[in-house]
Write a protein that holds these residues in place. Structure first.
Motif, PDB file in Angstrom:
ATOM      1  N   UNK A  92     -28.152  -5.966  -4.104  1.00  0.00           N
ATOM      2  CA  UNK A  92     -27.100  -6.986  -3.990  1.00  0.00           C
ATOM      3  C   UNK A  92     -27.376  -8.246  -4.806  1.00  0.00           C
ATOM      4  N   UNK A  93     -28.644  -8.531  -5.069  1.00  0.00           N
ATOM      5  CA  UNK A  93     -28.981  -9.779  -5.768  1.00  0.00           C
ATOM      6  C   UNK A  93     -29.014  -9.588  -7.279  1.00  0.00           C
ATOM      7  N   UNK A  94     -28.633  -8.399  -7.746  1.00  0.00           N
ATOM      8  CA  UNK A  94     -28.610  -8.153  -9.191  1.00  0.00           C
ATOM      9  C   UNK A  94     -27.186  -7.902  -9.645  1.00  0.00           C
ATOM     10  N   UNK A  95     -26.905  -8.291 -10.888  1.00  0.00           N
ATOM     11  CA  UNK A  95     -25.583  -7.991 -11.446  1.00  0.00           C
ATOM     12  C   UNK A  95     -25.460  -6.481 -11.647  1.00  0.00           C
ATOM     13  N   UNK A  96     -24.235  -6.079 -11.940  1.00  0.00           N
ATOM     14  CA  UNK A  96     -23.953  -4.665 -12.211  1.00  0.00           C
ATOM     15  C   UNK A  96     -24.866  -4.155 -13.330  1.00  0.00           C
ATOM     16  N   UNK A  97     -24.925  -4.907 -14.440  1.00  0.00           N
ATOM     17  CA  UNK A  97     -25.738  -4.436 -15.571  1.00  0.00           C
ATOM     18  C   UNK A  97     -27.226  -4.403 -15.190  1.00  0.00           C
ATOM     19  N   UNK A  98     -27.673  -5.414 -14.445  1.00  0.00           N
ATOM     20  CA  UNK A  98     -29.086  -5.423 -14.024  1.00  0.00           C
ATOM     21  C   UNK A  98     -29.401  -4.235 -13.121  1.00  0.00           C
ATOM     22  N   UNK A 122     -17.065  -5.338 -15.767  1.00  0.00           N
ATOM     23  CA  UNK A 122     -17.651  -5.899 -14.539  1.00  0.00           C
ATOM     24  C   UNK A 122     -19.158  -6.085 -14.668  1.00  0.00           C
ATOM     25  N   UNK A 123     -19.694  -5.978 -15.867  1.00  0.00           N
ATOM     26  CA  UNK A 123     -21.161  -5.904 -15.987  1.00  0.00           C
ATOM     27  C   UNK A 123     -21.878  -7.140 -15.452  1.00  0.00           C
ATOM     28  N   UNK A 124     -21.231  -8.306 -15.494  1.00  0.00           N
ATOM     29  CA  UNK A 124     -21.912  -9.513 -15.025  1.00  0.00           C
ATOM     30  C   UNK A 124     -21.555  -9.904 -13.590  1.00  0.00           C
ATOM     31  N   UNK A 125     -20.776  -9.060 -12.917  1.00  0.00           N
ATOM     32  CA  UNK A 125     -20.424  -9.319 -11.509  1.00  0.00           C
ATOM     33  C   UNK A 125     -21.565  -8.882 -10.577  1.00  0.00           C
ATOM     34  N   UNK A 126     -21.554  -9.424  -9.379  1.00  0.00           N
ATOM     35  CA  UNK A 126     -22.467  -8.936  -8.345  1.00  0.00           C
ATOM     36  C   UNK A 126     -21.749  -7.870  -7.521  1.00  0.00           C
ATOM     37  N   UNK A 127     -22.509  -6.909  -6.971  1.00  0.00           N
ATOM     38  CA  UNK A 127     -21.883  -5.789  -6.256  1.00  0.00           C
ATOM     39  C   UNK A 127     -20.906  -6.217  -5.169  1.00  0.00           C
ATOM     40  N   UNK A 128     -21.186  -7.306  -4.465  1.00  0.00           N
ATOM     41  CA  UNK A 128     -20.313  -7.706  -3.354  1.00  0.00           C
ATOM     42  C   UNK A 128     -18.906  -8.059  -3.832  1.00  0.00           C
ATOM     43  N   UNK A 129     -18.752  -8.306  -5.140  1.00  0.00           N
ATOM     44  CA  UNK A 129     -17.434  -8.650  -5.668  1.00  0.00           C
ATOM     45  C   UNK A 129     -16.646  -7.420  -6.121  1.00  0.00           C
ATOM     46  N   UNK A 130     -17.242  -6.247  -5.930  1.00  0.00           N
ATOM     47  CA  UNK A 130     -16.576  -5.010  -6.358  1.00  0.00           C
ATOM     48  C   UNK A 130     -16.032  -4.241  -5.170  1.00  0.00           C
ATOM     49  N   UNK A 131     -15.028  -3.414  -5.422  1.00  0.00           N
ATOM     50  CA  UNK A 131     -14.535  -2.502  -4.385  1.00  0.00           C
ATOM     51  C   UNK A 131     -15.578  -1.411  -4.153  1.00  0.00           C
ATOM     52  N   UNK A 132     -15.434  -0.671  -3.059  1.00  0.00           N
ATOM     53  CA  UNK A 132     -16.356   0.432  -2.779  1.00  0.00           C
ATOM     54  C   UNK A 132     -16.362   1.478  -3.886  1.00  0.00           C
ATOM     55  N   UNK A 133     -15.180   1.774  -4.399  1.00  0.00           N
ATOM     56  CA  UNK A 133     -15.094   2.776  -5.470  1.00  0.00           C
ATOM     57  C   UNK A 133     -15.803   2.310  -6.731  1.00  0.00           C
ATOM     58  N   UNK A 134     -15.647   1.001  -7.024  1.00  0.00           N
ATOM     59  CA  UNK A 134     -16.341   0.454  -8.198  1.00  0.00           C
ATOM     60  C   UNK A 134     -17.851   0.455  -7.967  1.00  0.00           C
ATOM     61  N   UNK A 135     -18.269   0.090  -6.749  1.00  0.00           N
ATOM     62  CA  UNK A 135     -19.718   0.093  -6.463  1.00  0.00           C
ATOM     63  C   UNK A 135     -20.300   1.493  -6.621  1.00  0.00           C
ATOM     64  N   UNK A 136     -19.549   2.496  -6.163  1.00  0.00           N
ATOM     65  CA  UNK A 136     -20.077   3.856  -6.281  1.00  0.00           C
ATOM     66  C   UNK A 136     -20.135   4.294  -7.734  1.00  0.00           C
TER      67      UNK A 136
END
Ligand code: ADP
Ligand code: MG
Length: 246
Positions: A96-102, A135-149
């Motif tokens: 959760x503390x890392x961006x999508x790309x990280x 979404x590469x610079x977003x944090x996971x909590x800002x994404x939908x479940x489908x995007x997180x998966x």
């Protein structure tokens, strides 16, 4: 690609499964189905070294694990198996503390000592593949479940595994979000990725599976083509299972 012989796993008194035999060729897509508690997750976890089987052997690519090996040899085998298998869980388990790309670049850099530029290049191409480069610079909590998966899939692919294991990847998603995850999995299938998929999405299973394995009460009860499994299940257990899903 994968060969499993006489695999057994117990937790204390509970025998989850015994005498499991599997053979999966490169590029094959195996769908594993069965009632809740039948040992599907435990089997996948044994295949990528998250659980230690009590009996039998596993060969994945050039890595072999055998219950009779020394502890040191087992550890080395599990390390090798982990780098060959990518796993996607029901709960996306992003950091959760890392961006999508990280999230996507961390393991290649830490485990494979890949330099950052290369990890970012691979990471961005995988995020493009799953449709989430924006979404590469977003944090996971800002994404939908489908995007997180989808990020979790890209993260697993970043280790360049030879086989992908999916454990109910859409079960935690709202129905309107399952399609985008299944679409990414279909794309991987078309590209020839070897996959074992535990799912309750039977329409999807029928479409992508080369083979269906039905597990119940700690055994493989049926192993057949999707057409045969869904249209003419051979055992009463499988018929009951399919009726309950319908
Ligand atoms: P499935 O994925 O098919 O629903 P699981 O592999 O999760 O089944 O579980 C199979 C059985 O093993 C269940 O009875 C479950 O409670 C048990 N089990 C799974 N993991 C553990 C564990 N870490 N400790 C004890 N029992 C477990
Ligand atoms: Mg499970």
């Amino acid at each position: 690609m994968i060969e499993v012989n006489n695999l057994g796993k117990s937790f204390g008194e509970l025998t989850v499964f015994s005498d499991i035999n599997l053979h999966i060729d490169s590029g094959e897509i195996l769908v594993l189905v069965g009632p809740s508690g039948s040992g599907k997750s435990t089997l996948l976890r044994c295949l990528n070294g998250l659980e230690v089987p009590d009996a039998g052997s596993i060969r994945i690519g050039d890595a072999s694990w055998d219950a009779s090996m020394s502890e040191a040899a087992k550890k080395a085998a599990v390390r090798r198996v982990r780098t060959l298998t990518g796993m996607v869980f029901q709960s996306f388990n992003l950091f959760p503390h890392m961006t999508v790309l990280e999230n996507v670049t961390m393991a290649p850099m830490m485990v494979k000592n890949m330099n950052k530029a290369e990890a970012v290049e691979i990471g961005e191409s995988l995020l493009t593949k799953v449709g989430l480069l924006n979404k590469k610079d977003e944090y996971p909590s800002r994404l939908s479940g489908g995007q997180q998966q989808r990020v979790a899939i890209a993260r697993a692919l970043a280790m360049q595994p030879q086989i992908m294991l999916f454990d109910e990847p859409t079960s935690a998603l709202d129905p309107e979000l399952t399609g985008e995850v299944l679409a990414v999995m279909k794309k991987l299938a078309r590209e020839g990725m070897t996959m074992i998929i535990v799912t309750h999405e039977m329409k999807f299973a029928r479409e992508v599976a080369n083979r269906v394995i039905f597990m119940s009460e700690g055994k493989i009860q049926e192993e057949s083509s999707p057409e045969r499994f869904f249209d003419q299940p051979q055992t009463e257990r499988a018929r009951k299972f399919l009726r309950q899903l319908a």
